[in-house]
Design an enzyme around this catalytic site. Sequence first.
Site, mmCIF file in Angstrom:
data_model
loop_
_atom_site.group_PDB
_atom_site.id
_atom_site.type_symbol
_atom_site.label_atom_id
_atom_site.label_comp_id
_atom_site.label_asym_id
_atom_site.label_seq_id
_atom_site.Cartn_x
_atom_site.Cartn_y
_atom_site.Cartn_z
ATOM 1 N N SER A 142 8.775 39.916 50.176
ATOM 2 C CA SER A 142 9.985 39.107 50.268
ATOM 3 C C SER A 142 10.198 38.403 48.940
ATOM 4 C CB SER A 142 9.830 38.058 51.378
ATOM 5 O OG SER A 142 10.900 37.119 51.357
ATOM 6 N N TYR A 155 5.435 31.400 55.772
ATOM 7 C CA TYR A 155 6.044 32.732 55.638
ATOM 8 C C TYR A 155 5.858 33.244 54.216
ATOM 9 C CZ TYR A 155 9.692 36.252 55.047
ATOM 10 O OH TYR A 155 10.377 37.404 54.738
#
Length: 269
Positions: A142, A155
Amino acid sequence: MKVQNKIVVVTGGGNGMGRELVLALLSRGASVAAVDINASALEETARLAGMNSSNLATYTVNITDRAAVEALPERVISRFGAVDGIINNAGVIQPFVKLKDLDFAAIERVMNVNLFGTLYMTKAFLPHLLARPEAHITNISSMGGFLPVPGQTIYGASKAAVKLLTEGLNSELQGTNVRVTVVFPGAIGTNIAVNSGVMDTLQVKSGEAPPVKILSPDKAARIILDGIESNRYRVLVGSDARLMDAIYRLHPQRAARFILDQMSSLLPQ
């Protein structure tokens, strides 16, 4: 690795970018094993595949269940005869809160799905990939895996771990038939917040535009598959990911501050 006539496993194949990866692979002539924890979502992916569904098999698997993942390669091979590639796409975000307010159940869920799910899949399929004439591993990290996003600290930590896991694997597999790609999507228009069970923690005020430009999942899938077919080391998906990668390389603290300013209105105080 050109995907035509290859057998590729895609996790998170029931929704969003994973579903678009499945459909795009099928349209390019690949056979696909779509994996997801949600059986009804997989059924919808199969319906959308239409005429290509004969080259699609679906598997309802929780990728945090190591035993279930370890049994998956033989299930796929019994259906297709081999496996040529895996795309570890499945992932969840955390509730959009600061670390001090995040409970350990949420922390463990994010780490189990994003990091350990990717690790279990990679370990399970790697021996079979090494036996193929050519093969490919793609792990979805990501933009938050190289750039801190407040309210998504755990995350980001999980995706940073995926980044280093993938890059280390790439180095270890030099001289073999297996190529490895790490992918850094920016903001993609998926249902990850809903599927992660955290929609109520991420709210844009009525009438406000999102803080970043959102890329459609089908366009993201095309960019990723083009990267795979070019055996790219890393793939940045979206103008935001490309921009922030460039800024972060030049001035990490300035990049972090920019993201904080962009996201501060969404972050509970």
